[in-house]
Design a protein around this motif. Structure first.
Motif, mmCIF file in Angstrom:
data_model
loop_
_atom_site.group_PDB
_atom_site.id
_atom_site.type_symbol
_atom_site.label_atom_id
_atom_site.label_comp_id
_atom_site.label_asym_id
_atom_site.label_seq_id
_atom_site.Cartn_x
_atom_site.Cartn_y
_atom_site.Cartn_z
ATOM 1 N N PRO A 148 -12.934 -2.643 8.550
ATOM 2 C CA PRO A 148 -13.816 -2.081 7.511
ATOM 3 C C PRO A 148 -13.150 -1.000 6.675
ATOM 4 C CG PRO A 148 -14.446 -1.249 9.674
ATOM 5 C CD PRO A 148 -13.349 -2.243 9.910
ATOM 6 N N THR A 149 -11.967 -0.532 7.094
ATOM 7 C CA THR A 149 -11.302 0.528 6.334
ATOM 8 C C THR A 149 -10.387 -0.013 5.229
ATOM 9 O OG1 THR A 149 -9.338 0.726 7.747
ATOM 10 C CG2 THR A 149 -11.295 1.951 8.429
ATOM 11 N N VAL A 150 -10.314 -1.329 5.081
ATOM 12 C CA VAL A 150 -9.500 -1.881 3.986
ATOM 13 C C VAL A 150 -10.266 -1.688 2.674
ATOM 14 C CG1 VAL A 150 -8.540 -3.985 2.962
ATOM 15 C CG2 VAL A 150 -8.171 -3.493 5.387
ATOM 16 N N GLY A 151 -9.722 -0.857 1.787
ATOM 17 C CA GLY A 151 -10.394 -0.532 0.538
ATOM 18 C C GLY A 151 -9.751 -1.165 -0.682
ATOM 19 N N ALA A 152 -8.647 -1.885 -0.477
ATOM 20 C CA ALA A 152 -7.981 -2.561 -1.594
ATOM 21 C C ALA A 152 -7.106 -3.690 -1.074
ATOM 22 C CB ALA A 152 -7.126 -1.570 -2.387
ATOM 23 N N VAL A 153 -6.987 -4.735 -1.873
ATOM 24 C CA VAL A 153 -6.015 -5.801 -1.625
ATOM 25 C C VAL A 153 -4.980 -5.698 -2.730
ATOM 26 C CG1 VAL A 153 -5.656 -8.307 -1.735
ATOM 27 C CG2 VAL A 153 -7.563 -7.374 -0.402
ATOM 28 N N LEU A 154 -3.698 -5.608 -2.354
ATOM 29 C CA LEU A 154 -2.613 -5.564 -3.339
ATOM 30 C C LEU A 154 -1.758 -6.815 -3.166
ATOM 31 C CD1 LEU A 154 -0.792 -4.275 -5.501
ATOM 32 C CD2 LEU A 154 0.326 -2.970 -3.670
ATOM 33 N N CYS A 155 -1.624 -7.544 -4.258
ATOM 34 C CA CYS A 155 -0.951 -8.840 -4.206
ATOM 35 C C CYS A 155 0.279 -8.827 -5.109
ATOM 36 C CB CYS A 155 -1.971 -9.871 -4.683
ATOM 37 S SG CYS A 155 -1.537 -11.539 -4.348
ATOM 38 N N GLY A 156 1.410 -9.200 -4.555
ATOM 39 C CA GLY A 156 2.643 -9.303 -5.342
ATOM 40 C C GLY A 156 3.378 -10.585 -4.975
ATOM 41 N N LEU A 157 4.579 -10.744 -5.515
ATOM 42 C CA LEU A 157 5.356 -11.924 -5.141
ATOM 43 C C LEU A 157 5.569 -11.917 -3.638
ATOM 44 C CD1 LEU A 157 6.971 -14.426 -6.023
ATOM 45 C CD2 LEU A 157 8.991 -12.969 -6.092
ATOM 46 N N ASP A 158 5.291 -13.049 -2.988
ATOM 47 C CA ASP A 158 5.429 -13.148 -1.541
ATOM 48 C C ASP A 158 5.887 -14.570 -1.221
ATOM 49 O OD1 ASP A 158 5.221 -13.305 1.189
ATOM 50 O OD2 ASP A 158 3.298 -12.265 1.304
ATOM 51 N N VAL A 159 7.163 -14.717 -0.875
ATOM 52 C CA VAL A 159 7.697 -16.057 -0.618
ATOM 53 C C VAL A 159 7.287 -16.552 0.775
ATOM 54 C CG1 VAL A 159 9.609 -15.749 -2.219
ATOM 55 C CG2 VAL A 159 9.948 -15.230 0.217
ATOM 56 N N HIS A 160 6.531 -15.734 1.506
ATOM 57 C CA HIS A 160 5.984 -16.157 2.798
ATOM 58 C C HIS A 160 4.469 -16.382 2.707
ATOM 59 C CE1 HIS A 160 9.867 -14.895 4.372
ATOM 60 N NE2 HIS A 160 9.689 -13.749 3.769
ATOM 61 N N SER A 167 -6.692 -16.145 3.084
ATOM 62 C CA SER A 167 -8.030 -16.107 3.691
ATOM 63 C C SER A 167 -8.410 -14.692 4.109
ATOM 64 C CB SER A 167 -8.086 -17.039 4.903
ATOM 65 O OG SER A 167 -7.874 -18.373 4.483
ATOM 66 N N LYS A 168 -7.467 -13.948 4.671
ATOM 67 C CA LYS A 168 -7.768 -12.568 5.060
ATOM 68 C C LYS A 168 -8.100 -11.733 3.821
ATOM 69 C CE LYS A 168 -5.281 -12.095 9.441
ATOM 70 N NZ LYS A 168 -4.326 -11.283 10.222
ATOM 71 N N ALA A 169 -7.273 -11.839 2.785
ATOM 72 C CA ALA A 169 -7.538 -11.094 1.549
ATOM 73 C C ALA A 169 -8.908 -11.458 0.987
ATOM 74 C CB ALA A 169 -6.447 -11.385 0.514
ATOM 75 N N ASN A 176 -15.905 -6.416 2.272
ATOM 76 C CA ASN A 176 -15.818 -4.941 2.279
ATOM 77 C C ASN A 176 -16.324 -4.415 0.933
ATOM 78 O OD1 ASN A 176 -14.792 -4.893 4.824
ATOM 79 N ND2 ASN A 176 -12.811 -3.989 4.293
ATOM 80 N N PRO A 177 -17.487 -3.735 0.924
ATOM 81 C CA PRO A 177 -18.055 -3.289 -0.354
ATOM 82 C C PRO A 177 -17.081 -2.401 -1.124
ATOM 83 C CG PRO A 177 -19.632 -3.004 1.447
ATOM 84 C CD PRO A 177 -18.326 -3.356 2.080
ATOM 85 N N GLY A 178 -16.928 -2.693 -2.412
ATOM 86 C CA GLY A 178 -16.075 -1.878 -3.277
ATOM 87 C C GLY A 178 -14.588 -2.110 -3.117
ATOM 88 N N CYS A 179 -14.204 -3.082 -2.329
ATOM 89 C CA CYS A 179 -12.768 -3.370 -2.127
ATOM 90 C C CYS A 179 -12.128 -3.763 -3.464
ATOM 91 C CB CYS A 179 -12.596 -4.481 -1.089
ATOM 92 S SG CYS A 179 -10.876 -4.750 -0.626
#
Lengths: 300, 300
Positions: A148-160, A167-169, A176-179
């Motif tokens: 519940p403490t995840v407040g942001a998802v940051l996505c960049g180039l990821d060859v993996h 799915s997790k993101a 998560n409200p306000g993520c």
């Protein structure tokens, strides 16, 4: 209409006109591990004429420190302070602009460069290069515990990148409200040494599609990157030029920041993209074939 | 405006009115591995009243034969001929509509269901469940050999999706002239037993983004799926009803084919999506809470 540079006098006048030179790297200074002919000499001329040089890259796979290693390896003189990457700018954005509370963390789809910059800025994170997320096994919600403490998802180039990461993101962004949903940059492709591969924009596309939501983008052409540079370096936009190979990132970025722009044709953009009936509506101030052409100006 | 069904007489009249009943499965008959209450009895009533029953699913992870196993496992009577999946429809489209030459093949991002249906239709393919493509190792163009006989990329739900699969598909779509870009369906999410996960539309999104190109979509709401059913089953659209839980796939599919439509609220769509200021512009003919409600009609 763009000015096509060709004579030594034109190159000389161009260098005189601008004090600060911002360079994109991939497609401008090098292709993967191959240096563009004349790039080192060109930078040497600019330095000998006392210009401020900055390297502004959307590449988020490396931190500034690691990226400096690439300069060293190719024999290009640069200091870490001259390098601005989208991973660094993202970390600064999260800590200083978004001001993510210290008890919150970021879920990362991305590589070690993002992790290093987040760590440097004191931002907690999960995901990224965690081996638990580097799997092609099916993802099951039954075995997943939402943090519940995840407040942001940051996505960049990821060859993996894989289904578990996406799915997790997706869970964090929907449950998560306000993520917040952030991307280091929106480049659809990136130029590897052997050709084009899907870029950071493509990596974030499943989340955009599944959420029907656009992320906040940090890298070029977004002005967030320029704000990040302004916080560290003094420059006069009127006497600053952005040099790049992509119209919709580099040139747009320069124009959005009130800088002059120089397009080189050694990367993504080719002659047909700027001339004729299908030419882009994004028009740089100057065009030259290769950054090596500036050698014609000579040292002082 | 939709008719809200509630009385036994209404359910009885509805069953009288339609000879052919097309059902979506996930969210209508079951959630993952949990049967919706009353689904079996409802189908029994329709069969006892001599209705033609068809199961029309966008689920491309299973072939029709494997999907039949799911019916068996849940105790739902069905024959393979009654089941139309987007993997099957995609295989029929490639062999019969696109008429992919026999010396050409398909690069698959997807699971065994797609492979089984392609095999059944005599279409050659690579990728899919090939262990060489199920990897989270970085993809290198230097180690990749382009197969010039790949004439189409078919993308469906793939819980093993990764950067290598996306990069290979990207190579075929950019470097093989005329290579077609197909998706089994465009569902942004799919309802797993424990909640929503990214769907086939999300899996294909990196390619859409990197290519700036929309694929040909086969499953609901595209009419390709209905063309595929028409080729195998006789039905009068005026006396046919499509039952589903998604407005933008099931209900749109029914409307596009001139069928009547019944929305159930046991899946994706909730009351707020069809009532009030933010109601969808897609309006089904009938609405009922659950498919189990039809039991009120009784057998003949």
């Amino acid at each position: 209409m763009s000015i096509r540079l060709s004579s030594p006098e034109q190159y000389d006048a161009l260098i005189d006109k601008y004090d600060t030179w911002m360079f994109d790297c991939d497609g401008v200074l090098w292709h993967g591990d191959r240096l563009i002919d004349g790039a080192i000499d060109m930078l040497h001329i600019l330095r000998s004429r006392k210009k401020t040089i900055l390297f502004v890259t959307n590449n988020a796979s490396k931190s500034r420190k690691s990226y400096k290693g690439k300069f060293d390896q190719l024999g290009v003189v640069a200091s870490v302070d001259e390098i601005f990457g989208s991973a660094y700018a993202s970390a600064v954005y999260i800590s200083s602009v978004m001001k993510l509370p210290k008890d919150k963390k970021v879920y990362v789809i991305g590589m070690s460069g993002i992790e290093e910059e987040l760590r440097e800025e004191g931002v907690s994170f999960i995901g990224g290069t965690d081996p638990a997320d580097c799997t092609v096994e099916p993802f099951s919600l039954a075995n997943f515990t939402l943090d519940p403490t995840v407040g942001a998802v940051l996505c960049g180039l990821d060859v993996h990148v894989n289904y578990t990461k996406i799915s997790k993101a997706f869970q964090y962004l929907t449950r998560n409200p306000g993520c917040q949903f952030l991307v280091t940059n929106e480049d659809s492709t990136y130029p590897s040494a052997d050709g084009l591969l899907p870029g950071a924009g493509a990596i974030s596309a499943p989340l955009r599609f599944a959420l029907d939501r656009d992320p906040i983008s940090i890298g070029k052409p977004a002005t967030t990157m320029l704000d990040c540079i302004k916080a560290k370096v003094n420059f006069d936009p009127k006497r600053t030029i952005m040099v790049g190979d992509r119209l919709n990132t580099d040139i747009l970025f320069g124009q959005g920041g009130g800088l002059s722009t120089l397009l080189v044709l050694t990367g993504i953009t080719s002659e047909k993209d700027i001339t004729g009936p299908n030419a882009s509506s994004i028009v740089p101030d100057y065009v030259t074939q290769s950054i090596g052409d500036l050698r014609a100006a000579g040292s002082p």
